[in-house]
Design a protein around this motif. Structure first.
Motif, mmCIF file in Angstrom:
data_model
loop_
_atom_site.group_PDB
_atom_site.id
_atom_site.type_symbol
_atom_site.label_atom_id
_atom_site.label_comp_id
_atom_site.label_asym_id
_atom_site.label_seq_id
_atom_site.Cartn_x
_atom_site.Cartn_y
_atom_site.Cartn_z
ATOM 1 N N PRO A 203 -48.821 46.377 -126.846
ATOM 2 C CA PRO A 203 -49.723 45.363 -125.830
ATOM 3 C C PRO A 203 -50.752 46.374 -125.010
ATOM 4 O O PRO A 203 -51.723 45.701 -124.720
ATOM 5 C CB PRO A 203 -48.749 44.587 -125.031
ATOM 6 N N THR A 204 -50.079 47.510 -124.579
ATOM 7 C CA THR A 204 -51.170 48.309 -123.756
ATOM 8 C C THR A 204 -52.307 48.812 -124.503
ATOM 9 O O THR A 204 -53.318 48.943 -123.830
ATOM 10 C CB THR A 204 -50.046 49.419 -123.294
ATOM 11 N N LEU A 205 -52.088 49.010 -125.841
ATOM 12 C CA LEU A 205 -53.019 49.497 -126.565
ATOM 13 C C LEU A 205 -54.025 48.294 -127.156
ATOM 14 O O LEU A 205 -55.312 48.557 -126.855
ATOM 15 C CB LEU A 205 -52.413 50.107 -127.900
ATOM 16 N N VAL A 206 -53.688 47.343 -127.390
ATOM 17 C CA VAL A 206 -54.456 46.353 -128.303
ATOM 18 C C VAL A 206 -54.197 44.839 -127.509
ATOM 19 O O VAL A 206 -54.977 43.783 -127.958
ATOM 20 C CB VAL A 206 -54.278 46.104 -129.730
ATOM 21 N N GLY A 207 -53.393 44.678 -126.591
ATOM 22 C CA GLY A 207 -53.183 43.488 -125.909
ATOM 23 C C GLY A 207 -52.289 42.698 -126.773
ATOM 24 O O GLY A 207 -51.236 43.066 -127.780
ATOM 25 N N GLY A 208 -52.168 41.290 -126.758
ATOM 26 C CA GLY A 208 -51.243 40.501 -127.549
ATOM 27 C C GLY A 208 -49.944 40.333 -127.316
ATOM 28 O O GLY A 208 -49.299 39.535 -128.053
ATOM 29 N N GLY A 209 -49.537 40.602 -126.059
ATOM 30 C CA GLY A 209 -48.097 40.475 -125.797
ATOM 31 C C GLY A 209 -47.869 39.453 -125.044
ATOM 32 O O GLY A 209 -48.570 38.563 -124.433
ATOM 33 N N HIS A 210 -46.533 38.987 -124.852
ATOM 34 C CA HIS A 210 -46.190 37.780 -123.912
ATOM 35 C C HIS A 210 -46.599 37.996 -122.646
ATOM 36 O O HIS A 210 -46.140 39.215 -121.940
ATOM 37 C CB HIS A 210 -44.431 37.789 -124.094
ATOM 38 N N SER A 211 -47.127 37.034 -122.040
ATOM 39 C CA SER A 211 -47.465 37.206 -120.487
ATOM 40 C C SER A 211 -46.174 36.743 -119.738
ATOM 41 O O SER A 211 -46.271 37.344 -118.408
ATOM 42 C CB SER A 211 -48.453 35.898 -120.178
ATOM 43 N N ASP A 212 -45.375 36.214 -120.298
ATOM 44 C CA ASP A 212 -43.856 36.195 -119.482
ATOM 45 C C ASP A 212 -42.892 37.251 -119.852
ATOM 46 O O ASP A 212 -41.628 36.893 -119.593
ATOM 47 C CB ASP A 212 -43.551 34.732 -119.907
ATOM 48 N N HIS A 213 -43.268 38.508 -120.045
ATOM 49 C CA HIS A 213 -42.450 39.683 -120.322
ATOM 50 C C HIS A 213 -41.351 39.814 -119.081
ATOM 51 O O HIS A 213 -40.090 40.202 -119.540
ATOM 52 C CB HIS A 213 -43.142 40.610 -120.995
ATOM 53 N N LYS A 214 -41.862 39.731 -118.044
ATOM 54 C CA LYS A 214 -40.918 40.150 -116.924
ATOM 55 C C LYS A 214 -39.896 39.071 -116.815
ATOM 56 O O LYS A 214 -38.761 39.284 -116.467
ATOM 57 C CB LYS A 214 -42.009 40.014 -115.322
ATOM 58 N N LYS A 215 -40.213 37.698 -116.885
ATOM 59 C CA LYS A 215 -39.275 36.741 -116.947
ATOM 60 C C LYS A 215 -38.267 36.896 -118.107
ATOM 61 O O LYS A 215 -37.136 36.356 -117.706
ATOM 62 C CB LYS A 215 -39.957 35.405 -116.988
ATOM 63 N N LEU A 216 -38.843 37.179 -119.186
ATOM 64 C CA LEU A 216 -37.969 37.383 -120.371
ATOM 65 C C LEU A 216 -36.825 38.648 -120.354
ATOM 66 O O LEU A 216 -35.917 38.714 -120.397
ATOM 67 C CB LEU A 216 -38.678 37.375 -121.658
ATOM 68 N N LYS A 217 -37.701 39.657 -119.671
ATOM 69 C CA LYS A 217 -36.733 40.762 -119.330
ATOM 70 C C LYS A 217 -35.611 40.677 -118.412
ATOM 71 O O LYS A 217 -34.702 41.049 -118.616
ATOM 72 C CB LYS A 217 -37.768 41.892 -118.882
ATOM 73 N N ASP A 218 -36.002 39.873 -117.244
ATOM 74 C CA ASP A 218 -35.074 39.620 -116.221
ATOM 75 C C ASP A 218 -33.773 38.814 -116.996
ATOM 76 O O ASP A 218 -32.792 39.063 -116.733
ATOM 77 C CB ASP A 218 -35.486 38.865 -115.332
ATOM 78 N N LEU A 219 -34.349 37.912 -117.785
ATOM 79 C CA LEU A 219 -33.159 37.106 -118.487
ATOM 80 C C LEU A 219 -32.304 37.880 -119.430
ATOM 81 O O LEU A 219 -31.124 37.882 -119.562
ATOM 82 C CB LEU A 219 -33.840 35.780 -119.258
ATOM 83 N N PHE A 220 -32.987 38.928 -120.182
ATOM 84 C CA PHE A 220 -32.351 39.766 -121.209
ATOM 85 C C PHE A 220 -31.184 40.573 -120.201
ATOM 86 O O PHE A 220 -29.996 40.925 -120.815
ATOM 87 C CB PHE A 220 -33.220 40.642 -121.950
#
Length: 299
Positions: A203-220
């Motif tokens: 996602p850093t190189l080309v984008g396209g990642g989850h915008s809620d990655h922090k929320k998901l990371k916290d849940l995991f």
């Protein structure tokens, strides 16, 4: 760059760096044990009639079958594209017809799919049209719903739908995911699959990642005894990133450069940037360890 990375879950380093005595012991333990599951992860097939894509895809599926997998995980973008405004009904039905024909190659295998952004026909004449939106894709992929879960041999699999505003889980889906993880017994190993990367380098190189990655990371992190690996595609790049003892594996694309020869940035024929067309094989162990191997297919 090594395209056949083998990675170990639960805190181990990539196989190419398993040099210390502790990691060597862990690697030897894995060699002596048999996985409880062997799973193929295919993603971004982008099937179409041109570039001999159907025959090339079928040959790849035959290759995977020879590797004795238990079932397939399909990461979405199964067809070349139904999502653009100028796509007509006949194009959509023809692409799904080709997909159905190709998947006869793995008839008898379970195929658990998620929805990719290019699978959905939004240009239908009306929302009431039976081919409009995600419900039609659910039907064509023969999946129970746009997000769902299942268990096999002690592992729990969660299939997500990130095709929502800003690439995210909608509120109802996130609540469902919370309840799903809360309801599992302690130390149940979990594999999650989304079409889009949740975390990683791509996602850093080309984008396209989850915008809620922090929320998901916290849940995991709340369920760090369970969540082992998150699979994705979308970016057509091979990226194996670990964070908080969870592997985030973006496993390239079956179609590589959309079954084409590539462009000036392609590192080789059919590559997207530095990643060749390919698929992943996963070995899942009873204690939650996981190996994810990305294999260029060469077809």
């Amino acid at each position: 760059m090594n395209r056949r990375d083998i990675i170990k879950g639960t805190g181990l380093l990539a196989a190419t760096t398993l040099l210390g005595p502790v990691n060597t012991f862990a690697a030897e333990k894995t060699k002596k044990e048999k996985p409880v599951l062997r799973v193929a992860h295919i993603t971004d097939v982008h099937i179409a009639a041109d570039n001999n894509a159907p025959e090339r895809f079928k040959r790849c599926l035959e290759e995977i079958k020879r590797k004795k997998v238990d079932f397939f995980l399909n990461g979405g973008d199964s067809i070349m594209d139904a999502s653009y405004d100028n796509v007509k009904r006949e194009q959509v039905t023809d692409l799904w017809r080709i997909w159905d024909d190709c998947m006869q190659t793995v008839n008898g295998y379970e195929v658990h799919s998620c929805i990719g952004n290019h699978d959905t026909w939004w240009a239908a004449p009306a929302k009431e049209d039976p081919m409009y939106g995600k419900d039609y894709v659910v039907k064509r992929l023969k999946i129970p719903a746009r997000y769902y879960s299942f268990s096999r041999n002690g592992w729990h699999f969660i299939i997500l739908d990130g095709n929502n505003e800003h690439i995210s889980l909608d509120p109802a889906q996130f609540t469902w995911l919370e309840q799903e993880l809360n309801g599992l017994a302690k130390n149940t190993p979990v594999l999650l699959m989304s079409h889009y990367p949740i975390l990683g380098i791509t996602p850093t190189l080309v984008g396209g990642g989850h915008s809620d990655h922090k929320k998901l990371k916290d849940l995991f992190y709340q369920h760090k005894d369970k969540v082992r690996i998150c699979l994705s595609g979308h970016n057509h790049l091979s990226d194996h990133t670990m964070y908080n003892d969870v592997w985030y594996c973006c496993n390239g694309a079956m179609s590589g450069f959309w079954w084409g020869k590539g462009d000036k940035e392609s590192a080789g024929p059919g590559y997207y940037l530095e990643t060749p067309p390919g698929y992943a094989l996963l070995s899942l162990y009873a204690d939650g360890r996981v190996e994810n191997e990305y294999i260029p297919h060469g077809f």
